[in-house]
Design a protein around this motif. Sequence first.
Motif, PDB file in Angstrom:
ATOM      1  N   GLN A  74       0.872  -1.225  -0.219  1.00 58.07           N
ATOM      2  CA  GLN A  74       0.195  -0.009  -0.006  1.00 58.07           C
ATOM      3  C   GLN A  74       0.851   1.257  -0.074  1.00 58.07           C
ATOM      4  N   THR A  75       0.606   2.052  -1.027  1.00 58.65           N
ATOM      5  CA  THR A  75       1.120   3.400  -0.867  1.00 58.65           C
ATOM      6  C   THR A  75       0.592   4.306   0.202  1.00 58.65           C
ATOM      7  N   VAL A  76       1.628   5.408   0.670  1.00 62.45           N
ATOM      8  CA  VAL A  76       1.044   6.140   1.751  1.00 62.45           C
ATOM      9  C   VAL A  76      -0.385   7.067   1.392  1.00 62.45           C
ATOM     10  N   THR A  77      -0.289   7.352   0.272  1.00 62.32           N
ATOM     11  CA  THR A  77      -1.563   8.044  -0.155  1.00 62.32           C
ATOM     12  C   THR A  77      -3.018   7.095  -0.290  1.00 62.32           C
ATOM     13  N   ASP A  78      -2.655   5.798  -0.681  1.00 66.39           N
ATOM     14  CA  ASP A  78      -3.710   4.802  -0.611  1.00 66.39           C
ATOM     15  C   ASP A  78      -4.084   4.449   0.685  1.00 66.39           C
ATOM     16  N   SER A  79      -3.111   4.642   1.974  1.00 68.28           N
ATOM     17  CA  SER A  79      -3.397   4.391   2.975  1.00 68.28           C
ATOM     18  C   SER A  79      -4.274   5.527   3.708  1.00 68.28           C
ATOM     19  N   SER A  80      -3.963   6.920   3.155  1.00 71.37           N
ATOM     20  CA  SER A  80      -4.688   7.860   3.538  1.00 71.37           C
ATOM     21  C   SER A  80      -6.087   7.930   3.060  1.00 71.37           C
ATOM     22  N   PHE A  81      -6.346   7.401   1.866  1.00 65.45           N
ATOM     23  CA  PHE A  81      -7.525   7.455   1.222  1.00 65.45           C
ATOM     24  C   PHE A  81      -8.406   6.376   1.743  1.00 65.45           C
ATOM     25  N   ASP A  82      -7.677   5.404   2.304  1.00 63.40           N
ATOM     26  CA  ASP A  82      -8.374   4.106   2.532  1.00 63.40           C
ATOM     27  C   ASP A  82      -8.684   4.091   4.392  1.00 63.40           C
ATOM     28  N   SER A  84       1.240   2.665   7.850  1.00 60.85           N
ATOM     29  CA  SER A  84       0.679   3.870   8.540  1.00 60.85           C
ATOM     30  C   SER A  84       0.740   5.142   7.915  1.00 60.85           C
ATOM     31  N   TYR A  85      -0.118   5.978   7.638  1.00 59.98           N
ATOM     32  CA  TYR A  85       0.252   7.311   7.001  1.00 59.98           C
ATOM     33  C   TYR A  85       0.917   8.213   8.150  1.00 59.98           C
ATOM     34  N   TYR A  86       0.693   7.759   9.469  1.00 58.05           N
ATOM     35  CA  TYR A  86       1.398   8.578  10.445  1.00 58.05           C
ATOM     36  C   TYR A  86       3.189   8.242  10.552  1.00 58.05           C
ATOM     37  N   THR A  87       3.367   7.169  10.666  1.00 64.49           N
ATOM     38  CA  THR A  87       4.770   6.922  10.544  1.00 64.49           C
ATOM     39  C   THR A  87       5.551   7.053   9.369  1.00 64.49           C
ATOM     40  N   LYS A  88       5.032   6.197   8.199  1.00 61.22           N
ATOM     41  CA  LYS A  88       5.547   6.476   7.044  1.00 61.22           C
ATOM     42  C   LYS A  88       5.510   7.842   6.468  1.00 61.22           C
ATOM     43  N   GLY A  89       4.251   8.769   6.763  1.00 61.45           N
ATOM     44  CA  GLY A  89       4.240  10.149   6.398  1.00 61.45           C
ATOM     45  C   GLY A  89       5.383  10.993   7.392  1.00 61.45           C
ATOM     46  N   ALA A  90       5.549  10.286   8.687  1.00 62.40           N
ATOM     47  CA  ALA A  90       6.733  11.213   9.318  1.00 62.40           C
ATOM     48  C   ALA A  90       7.946  10.819   8.653  1.00 62.40           C
ATOM     49  N   ASP A 104       7.024  11.257  -6.319  1.00 64.47           N
ATOM     50  CA  ASP A 104       6.335  10.158  -7.203  1.00 64.47           C
ATOM     51  C   ASP A 104       6.867   9.029  -6.263  1.00 64.47           C
ATOM     52  N   THR A 105       8.094   8.761  -5.899  1.00 66.13           N
ATOM     53  CA  THR A 105       8.459   7.517  -4.983  1.00 66.13           C
ATOM     54  C   THR A 105       7.842   7.510  -3.687  1.00 66.13           C
ATOM     55  N   ALA A 106       7.954   8.635  -3.088  1.00 65.16           N
ATOM     56  CA  ALA A 106       7.592   8.723  -1.852  1.00 65.16           C
ATOM     57  C   ALA A 106       5.986   8.464  -1.615  1.00 65.16           C
ATOM     58  N   ASP A 135       8.283   1.927  -3.121  1.00 65.17           N
ATOM     59  CA  ASP A 135       9.770   1.756  -2.936  1.00 65.17           C
ATOM     60  C   ASP A 135      10.384   2.518  -1.481  1.00 65.17           C
ATOM     61  N   SER A 136      11.461   2.006  -1.287  1.00 64.61           N
ATOM     62  CA  SER A 136      11.916   2.514  -0.069  1.00 64.61           C
ATOM     63  C   SER A 136      12.350   3.893  -0.115  1.00 64.61           C
TER      64      SER A 136
END
Length: 612
Positions: free
Chosen positions: A357-365, A383-389, A453-455, A460-461
């Motif tokens: 799951q991408t961080v934007t998909d995590s947000s949307f879902d 998590s859009y919290y930790t991945k977002g951080a 685009d990557t983040a 991708d890492s």
Amino acid sequence: MIHYEIHPVNPEAHLFEVKLHLDPIEDSSGQKLYMPNWIPGSYMIRDFAKHIQWIKAKTASAEIPLQRLDKSSWLLPQTDEKVVITYHVYAWDLSVRGAHLDQTHGFFNGTCMFLAVNGREDETCSVDISRPSGEAYVHWRLATGLKPVEGTEEFAFGRYQAADYDELIDCPVEMSDFYLISFEACGVPHYMTLTGQHRVDSERLATDLKNICEHHIQFFGEPAPMDRYIFMTYVLGDGFGGLEHRNSTALHCSRKDLPLEADDKDSVKDDYQTFLDLCSHEYFHTWNVKRIKPAEFLPYDTQNESYTELLWAFEGITSYYDNLALAQTETISPDEYLTRLAKTITSVRRSKGRYIQTVTDSSFDAWTKFYKQDENAPNAVVSYYTKGAEVALCLDLLIRQATQWDKSLKDIMRRLWLEYGSVQKGVENDTIKSLVLEEVPQSAHQDMKSFFDTALYSTDSLPTESLLKQVGLELRILPRVERNDRGSFKKVMPENKSLADLGIEYTKKATGVRVKNVYADGAAGKAGISADDQLIALNGLMISADSFDGQIQQVPVGETVSIMAFRRDELMEFEVVLEPAECDTAYITYAENFDDNKTRFNAWLKIHNPGT
């Protein structure tokens, strides 16, 4: 003016009585009333109307029938008399999102309590709030972000006012014989109420909160967007959580989280750091999500889900700055900050969902996945919290690098406040990228576009390791040292040992352990062990909950072990080939020249710090 009355009519039965006073209904089609289905800041349908035990409408002369339209709305027919709608709300949700009432305190969010008058949400509202009847409640006070009407004293029961329905439901209420801490931050009165049995070094807590709040106000620029602020805190034996509001926050903490007068004044215990992180996080939200908002939240539609892919920014960037502020105000040491950063990175690395799951998909879902996690969530959700951080950390370092340390993510946040939040303009999906491209040189544009685009749109890492080297830090991802190890700052890196691991998370039981989560690509998952299985024996020997990890690690990697388990009430046996523990734990240290790089990192903390 739309007027409400709220009375805790029966604390023993956890019942609030609410009255809504309306002028005559002139429209022949009637007047629709509705209760919100979710609360801003917590992205899940909660159906608050289900807590209404009964509801009726009356004029001075007769009872008026209410027509039920759906699960959360009613139709009031036309009438030429003033109407009072009365209803009882059951309040036994001990969370920052709901309503709770007993003999010790009352708390509610407006989304749980106030019926909205459809089409009149922009009108001024007033509410009379009274204490429970009886001598037992004479010492109760009231805390809320609502504005007291003339004649109502601060922290007193009486009449309060909101500019519109949105403000009405964005100012929670706490009533009890609470303990009150007060301080000023940049000239603005701030308070913390503590409800529940506790001990606290109030002077230390007030000093630390003052420093954090002033830091955030200066970060976005004075003046602060509120004229007072309240941290409403419920102290429990075991609790943690927070929900942001425009000039207050509702918090839960454990008694062990609070500072005590006997604590070492030269260090900050980990539990207290966690509580200060929480306070810092919710306070930063005063700007980032309460005023700087996704376009989809202007205005809030509390009847239906509001989807946005931007929670990575509103929660992730906030999560990045919450503990960074503690380090920049010297509330915690740089080494303590690096431990907290390592734990954030570890949380991301242990999430197998980051490959899915991408961080934007995590947000949307968020509505269906993040807020409704099941036993498979570690394999499917990031998590859009930790991945977002982590995205925010990388973005901050990339902006500094591209501008020769002249700009940082702070400049982007200030622009978001001035150009969007302060004028109530919604943030679009590409707004942050556009602002970053305006701040960095043209030569850095392609790299920045590639990073976004990557983040945001790939699994991708992130380039965290290489970016941290800029500030003299070395990040290594190694197997955890022990079960509860979530990463830390290390003066000396642990050895990269090939320890055996099952690839599960578990809870202790009186006999054996109960599997909480199974990582799909781990040894246990490959053998067919599943969540909720109770493991009771390893190679014919009883599993000890207190030494289970040690039992596993005594077996060489690659060896097959027999595990007996109960699934429901059926005994099952699994043949498990032990695999090496995964490299999923973050350790941070200063790079080769330790002292010089420690000085270099400390200098980074001060650059773009609003307090310097």
